[in-house]
Write a protein that holds these residues in place. Structure first.
Motif, PDB file in Angstrom:
ATOM      1  N   LYS A  48       0.831  -1.202   0.000  1.00 11.50           N
ATOM      2  CA  LYS A  48       0.000   0.000   0.000  1.00 11.50           C
ATOM      3  C   LYS A  48       0.867   1.254   0.000  1.00 11.50           C
ATOM      4  O   LYS A  48       0.363   2.360   0.095  1.00 11.50           O
ATOM      5  CB  LYS A  48      -0.917   0.001   1.212  1.00 11.50           C
ATOM      6  N   THR A  50       4.131   3.265  -1.962  1.00  9.64           N
ATOM      7  CA  THR A  50       4.937   3.386  -3.177  1.00  9.64           C
ATOM      8  C   THR A  50       6.312   3.927  -2.809  1.00  9.64           C
ATOM      9  O   THR A  50       6.422   4.906  -2.076  1.00  9.64           O
ATOM     10  CB  THR A  50       4.262   4.334  -4.182  1.00  9.64           C
ATOM     11  N   ASN A  68       2.236   6.833   0.801  1.00 11.28           N
ATOM     12  CA  ASN A  68       1.053   5.997   0.648  1.00 11.28           C
ATOM     13  C   ASN A  68       0.597   6.059  -0.805  1.00 11.28           C
ATOM     14  O   ASN A  68       0.511   7.140  -1.394  1.00 11.28           O
ATOM     15  CB  ASN A  68      -0.073   6.455   1.571  1.00 11.28           C
ATOM     16  N   THR A  69       0.297   4.919  -1.370  1.00 12.67           N
ATOM     17  CA  THR A  69      -0.069   4.850  -2.784  1.00 12.67           C
ATOM     18  C   THR A  69      -1.305   5.688  -3.074  1.00 12.67           C
ATOM     19  O   THR A  69      -1.371   6.373  -4.107  1.00 12.67           O
ATOM     20  CB  THR A  69      -0.289   3.389  -3.200  1.00 12.67           C
ATOM     21  N   LYS A  70      -2.294   5.684  -2.183  1.00 11.91           N
ATOM     22  CA  LYS A  70      -3.513   6.468  -2.423  1.00 11.91           C
ATOM     23  C   LYS A  70      -3.211   7.965  -2.480  1.00 11.91           C
ATOM     24  O   LYS A  70      -3.799   8.691  -3.269  1.00 11.91           O
ATOM     25  CB  LYS A  70      -4.582   6.163  -1.385  1.00 11.91           C
ATOM     26  N   TYR A  72      -0.329   9.278  -3.435  1.00 15.45           N
ATOM     27  CA  TYR A  72       0.431   9.489  -4.668  1.00 15.45           C
ATOM     28  C   TYR A  72      -0.495   9.499  -5.884  1.00 15.45           C
ATOM     29  O   TYR A  72      -0.387  10.364  -6.754  1.00 15.45           O
ATOM     30  CB  TYR A  72       1.492   8.405  -4.811  1.00 15.45           C
ATOM     31  N   LEU A  73      -1.437   8.571  -5.938  1.00 11.41           N
ATOM     32  CA  LEU A  73      -2.360   8.502  -7.075  1.00 11.41           C
ATOM     33  C   LEU A  73      -3.363   9.646  -7.044  1.00 11.41           C
ATOM     34  O   LEU A  73      -3.800  10.104  -8.108  1.00 11.41           O
ATOM     35  CB  LEU A  73      -3.088   7.150  -7.075  1.00 11.41           C
TER      36      LEU A  73
END
Length: 78
Positions: A48, A50, A68-70, A72-73
């Protein structure tokens, strides 16, 4: 008569060069061993988190910038 001497010096340097700069306001830095469970979680495919950048800082030790990937996206879609 002159004596001949053969001098062979071998130098090997294994040192770190470079700088990690924080590239995202929500990111953080982690230092860990490549054989640790944290490395398995961070560098595995189903995390979860990056990893934005990594630098070797010792024998099997790395310093990574992570986010945190969320988060970053979220920024990519804006």
């Amino acid at each position: 008569m002159l004596n001949k001497y053969e001098i062979q010096n071998k130098l090997k340097f294994n040192n770190v060069g470079g700088t990690l700069i924080k590239t995202h306001p929500d990111s953080w830095f982690e230092r860990y061993h490549l054989k640790s469970s944290l490395a398995d979680r961070r560098l595995g495919g189903a995390s979860k988190v990056t990893t934005l950048q990594t630098m070797i800082v010792g024998d099997m030790e790395v310093l990574s910038e992570a986010i945190n990937t969320k988060d970053y996206l979220k920024e990519e879609t804006e």
